[in-house]
Write a protein that holds these residues in place. Structure first.
Motif, PDB file in Angstrom:
ATOM      1  N   ARG A 235       0.830  -1.190   0.000  1.00 38.01           N
ATOM      2  CA  ARG A 235       0.000   0.000   0.000  1.00 38.01           C
ATOM      3  C   ARG A 235       0.873   1.251   0.000  1.00 38.01           C
ATOM      4  NH1 ARG A 235      -3.990   0.295   3.437  1.00 38.01           N
ATOM      5  NH2 ARG A 235      -4.142  -1.954   3.749  1.00 38.01           N
ATOM      6  N   VAL A 236       0.254   2.374  -0.303  1.00 38.85           N
ATOM      7  CA  VAL A 236       0.924   3.675  -0.211  1.00 38.85           C
ATOM      8  C   VAL A 236       0.727   4.188   1.205  1.00 38.85           C
ATOM      9  CG1 VAL A 236       1.026   6.036  -1.068  1.00 38.85           C
ATOM     10  CG2 VAL A 236       0.584   4.170  -2.655  1.00 38.85           C
ATOM     11  N   LEU A 237       1.814   4.279   1.950  1.00 40.31           N
ATOM     12  CA  LEU A 237       1.716   4.739   3.332  1.00 40.31           C
ATOM     13  C   LEU A 237       1.550   6.248   3.399  1.00 40.31           C
ATOM     14  CD1 LEU A 237       1.846   3.805   6.277  1.00 40.31           C
ATOM     15  CD2 LEU A 237       4.317   4.183   6.203  1.00 40.31           C
ATOM     16  N   LEU A 238       2.320   6.999   2.620  1.00 43.08           N
ATOM     17  CA  LEU A 238       2.206   8.456   2.554  1.00 43.08           C
ATOM     18  C   LEU A 238       2.444   8.899   1.120  1.00 43.08           C
ATOM     19  CD1 LEU A 238       4.108   9.854   5.684  1.00 43.08           C
ATOM     20  CD2 LEU A 238       1.658   9.828   5.295  1.00 43.08           C
ATOM     21  N   LYS A 239       1.732   9.950   0.705  1.00 42.29           N
ATOM     22  CA  LYS A 239       1.906  10.505  -0.630  1.00 42.29           C
ATOM     23  C   LYS A 239       2.569  11.875  -0.550  1.00 42.29           C
ATOM     24  CE  LYS A 239      -1.121  10.331  -3.836  1.00 42.29           C
ATOM     25  NZ  LYS A 239      -0.287   9.581  -4.813  1.00 42.29           N
ATOM     26  N   ASP A 240       3.310  12.200  -1.616  1.00 43.36           N
ATOM     27  CA  ASP A 240       3.881  13.535  -1.791  1.00 43.36           C
ATOM     28  C   ASP A 240       4.701  13.970  -0.582  1.00 43.36           C
ATOM     29  OD1 ASP A 240       2.519  13.537  -4.182  1.00 43.36           O
ATOM     30  OD2 ASP A 240       0.795  14.613  -3.370  1.00 43.36           O
ATOM     31  N   VAL A 241       5.706  13.178  -0.275  1.00 39.42           N
ATOM     32  CA  VAL A 241       6.593  13.467   0.860  1.00 39.42           C
ATOM     33  C   VAL A 241       7.882  14.076   0.315  1.00 39.42           C
ATOM     34  CG1 VAL A 241       7.797  12.502   2.846  1.00 39.42           C
ATOM     35  CG2 VAL A 241       5.609  11.528   2.124  1.00 39.42           C
ATOM     36  N   ARG A 242       8.323  15.166   0.919  1.00 39.29           N
ATOM     37  CA  ARG A 242       9.553  15.821   0.470  1.00 39.29           C
ATOM     38  C   ARG A 242      10.762  15.230   1.193  1.00 39.29           C
ATOM     39  NH1 ARG A 242      10.634  20.092  -2.454  1.00 39.29           N
ATOM     40  NH2 ARG A 242       8.439  20.744  -2.424  1.00 39.29           N
ATOM     41  N   VAL A 243      11.807  14.946   0.434  1.00 37.81           N
ATOM     42  CA  VAL A 243      13.055  14.445   0.996  1.00 37.81           C
ATOM     43  C   VAL A 243      13.883  15.643   1.468  1.00 37.81           C
ATOM     44  CG1 VAL A 243      15.150  13.120   0.568  1.00 37.81           C
ATOM     45  CG2 VAL A 243      12.995  12.450  -0.534  1.00 37.81           C
ATOM     46  N   LEU A 244      14.141  15.741   2.765  1.00 38.02           N
ATOM     47  CA  LEU A 244      14.928  16.843   3.316  1.00 38.02           C
ATOM     48  C   LEU A 244      16.426  16.551   3.260  1.00 38.02           C
ATOM     49  CD1 LEU A 244      12.804  17.716   6.474  1.00 38.02           C
ATOM     50  CD2 LEU A 244      12.726  18.784   4.218  1.00 38.02           C
ATOM     51  N   ALA A 245      16.800  15.314   3.466  1.00 35.44           N
ATOM     52  CA  ALA A 245      18.224  14.947   3.454  1.00 35.44           C
ATOM     53  C   ALA A 245      18.341  13.494   3.051  1.00 35.44           C
ATOM     54  CB  ALA A 245      18.857  15.183   4.826  1.00 35.44           C
ATOM     55  N   TYR A 246      19.472  13.188   2.447  1.00 38.73           N
ATOM     56  CA  TYR A 246      19.752  11.809   2.046  1.00 38.73           C
ATOM     57  C   TYR A 246      21.215  11.529   2.347  1.00 38.73           C
ATOM     58  CZ  TYR A 246      20.172   7.601  -0.800  1.00 38.73           C
ATOM     59  OH  TYR A 246      20.402   6.315  -1.225  1.00 38.73           O
ATOM     60  N   GLU A 247      21.483  10.366   2.926  1.00 39.44           N
ATOM     61  CA  GLU A 247      22.813  10.014   3.429  1.00 39.44           C
ATOM     62  C   GLU A 247      23.187  11.012   4.520  1.00 39.44           C
ATOM     63  OE1 GLU A 247      25.000  10.052  -0.231  1.00 39.44           O
ATOM     64  OE2 GLU A 247      24.800   7.878  -0.446  1.00 39.44           O
ATOM     65  N   GLU A 248      24.383  11.628   4.414  1.00 38.47           N
ATOM     66  CA  GLU A 248      24.814  12.575   5.426  1.00 38.47           C
ATOM     67  C   GLU A 248      24.771  14.005   4.920  1.00 38.47           C
ATOM     68  OE1 GLU A 248      26.826  10.094   4.414  1.00 38.47           O
ATOM     69  OE2 GLU A 248      26.596   8.645   6.044  1.00 38.47           O
ATOM     70  N   ARG A 249      24.035  14.272   3.855  1.00 41.68           N
ATOM     71  CA  ARG A 249      24.058  15.613   3.305  1.00 41.68           C
ATOM     72  C   ARG A 249      22.642  16.126   3.086  1.00 41.68           C
ATOM     73  NH1 ARG A 249      25.922  12.248  -0.929  1.00 41.68           N
ATOM     74  NH2 ARG A 249      24.579  12.203  -2.767  1.00 41.68           N
ATOM     75  N   ILE A 250      22.527  17.434   3.198  1.00 33.42           N
ATOM     76  CA  ILE A 250      21.256  18.103   2.977  1.00 33.42           C
ATOM     77  C   ILE A 250      21.190  18.653   1.565  1.00 33.42           C
ATOM     78  CG2 ILE A 250      19.796  20.000   3.809  1.00 33.42           C
ATOM     79  CD1 ILE A 250      20.997  19.634   6.520  1.00 33.42           C
ATOM     80  N   ILE A 251      22.334  18.919   0.958  1.00 28.38           N
ATOM     81  CA  ILE A 251      22.400  19.335  -0.432  1.00 28.38           C
ATOM     82  C   ILE A 251      23.347  18.396  -1.157  1.00 28.38           C
ATOM     83  CG2 ILE A 251      21.869  21.734   0.037  1.00 28.38           C
ATOM     84  CD1 ILE A 251      24.813  22.355  -0.100  1.00 28.38           C
ATOM     85  N   ASP A 252      23.272  18.387  -2.484  1.00 28.47           N
ATOM     86  CA  ASP A 252      24.121  17.500  -3.262  1.00 28.47           C
ATOM     87  C   ASP A 252      25.580  17.921  -3.178  1.00 28.47           C
ATOM     88  OD1 ASP A 252      22.095  15.875  -4.055  1.00 28.47           O
ATOM     89  OD2 ASP A 252      21.658  17.027  -5.873  1.00 28.47           O
ATOM     90  N   ARG A 253      26.467  16.960  -3.350  1.00 30.41           N
ATOM     91  CA  ARG A 253      27.887  17.259  -3.397  1.00 30.41           C
ATOM     92  C   ARG A 253      28.246  17.939  -4.706  1.00 30.41           C
ATOM     93  NH1 ARG A 253      30.713  11.757  -0.991  1.00 30.41           N
ATOM     94  NH2 ARG A 253      29.885  11.923   1.114  1.00 30.41           N
ATOM     95  N   PRO A 254      29.334  18.752  -4.698  1.00 30.33           N
ATOM     96  CA  PRO A 254      29.753  19.396  -5.945  1.00 30.33           C
ATOM     97  C   PRO A 254      30.152  18.364  -6.986  1.00 30.33           C
ATOM     98  CG  PRO A 254      30.807  20.409  -4.045  1.00 30.33           C
ATOM     99  CD  PRO A 254      30.142  19.168  -3.554  1.00 30.33           C
TER     100      PRO A 254
END
Length: 281
Positions: free
Chosen positions: A164-183
């Motif tokens: 099932r779909v537990l939640l829809k339209d969820v924004r990803v704030l951070a992934y791995e150890e970073r909040i923004i992408d690496r250069p």
């Protein structure tokens, strides 16, 4: 008194006057030099003084600072990271008590981390454990919009495996150890990429316990949205969760029955004893 004696007395008096004059000149010169040095020291101290915000009375921790509790005064020793305007301090909440007379610096306040400042109102940051398979092959990036899918195995109150779909339209704030992408140009370690990581999601306040329960009962997976796809204003609680069970997925549906083609309509024409049937198409 003889003239010789008078001459000697006069010479001694002149010599004494000269000596006194020299001593007086030297004393006045020393006094002037000391006064000039003292004035230079005062001027140097005035030049070295810096205006900084200082507490006029003790400031209690976790209470906003009032305007009459601080003042902008000159200080001889410049503190680290001082405030140079009262407006920058008024209303701020210190984390610790500040003594009266102490400069009010930035270390007394909580600036807040980057993640806390980007959480949308009415949401909380919740981390879920993911790997490359769960996180769309590792292509999920901060700022993406995803659906949080849940796979439930049979047992523990679940009659049969289901998804099932537990939640829809969820924004990803951070992934791995970073909040923004690496250069660009910085390569990631493959060993680090293969390990289990976390994704931090902006979950509505009322759904945080829903995510926690779902993570404990089954397996989570992220479904990435297209960048141009509009984000629904409603949360998953009001949207269909697309639930499907094993019985429905494995059900064999019979093929649709083939209906015989009806004959074309016809018209019977009688001409005396002659009879003729004519189709209309």
């Amino acid at each position: 008194m003889s003239s010789t004696t008078l001459k000697i007395v006069a010479v001694v008096a002149v010599l004494l006057a000269v000596v006194l004059a020299i001593i007086g000149f030297q004393m006045s010169r020393n006094y002037a030099e000391q006064a000039q040095k003292a004035q230079q020291r005062v001027q140097q101290q005035e030049v070295q003084q810096t205006l900084a915000v200082v507490a006029l009375k003790p400031l209690a921790a976790y209470k906003p600072i009032a305007r009459d509790a601080v003042a902008l005064v000159p200080v001889s020793v410049v503190p680290a990271n001082p405030y140079e305007s009262i407006d920058d301090v008024v209303g701020k909440v210190p984390l610790v008590d500040v003594d009266a007379g102490a400069p009010v610096t930035r270390r007394y306040f909580k600036e807040g981390n980057v993640l806390a400042r980007i959480i949308p109102p009415g949401h909380q940051a919740v981390s879920v454990e993911v790997n490359d398979v769960i996180a769309v092959g590792g292509f999920v990036r901060p700022g993406d919009i995803v659906d949080l899918l849940l796979y439930l195995r049979g047992g523990a109150g679940v009659d049969e495996p289901q998804s099932r779909v537990l939640l829809k339209d969820v924004r990803v704030l951070a992934y791995e150890e970073r909040i923004i992408d690496r250069p660009e140009g910085i390569k990631e370690d493959e060993k680090q990429r293969s390990r289990v990581r976390t994704a931090v999601l902006a979950v509505p306040d009322k759904d945080t316990t829903r995510v926690m329960l779902g993570a404990s009962l089954g397996e989570l997976r992220l479904a990435l949205h297209s960048p141009g796809e509009p984000v629904a204003a409603e949360t998953a609680a009001a949207a269909p969760d697309k639930a499907i069970g094993v019985s429905e997925l494995t059900r064999i549906r019979p093929p649709p029955s083939v209906q015989p083609t009806p004959p074309p309509p016809s018209v019977e024409i009688l001409r005396g004893s002659a009879r003729e049937v004519v189709t209309t198409r």
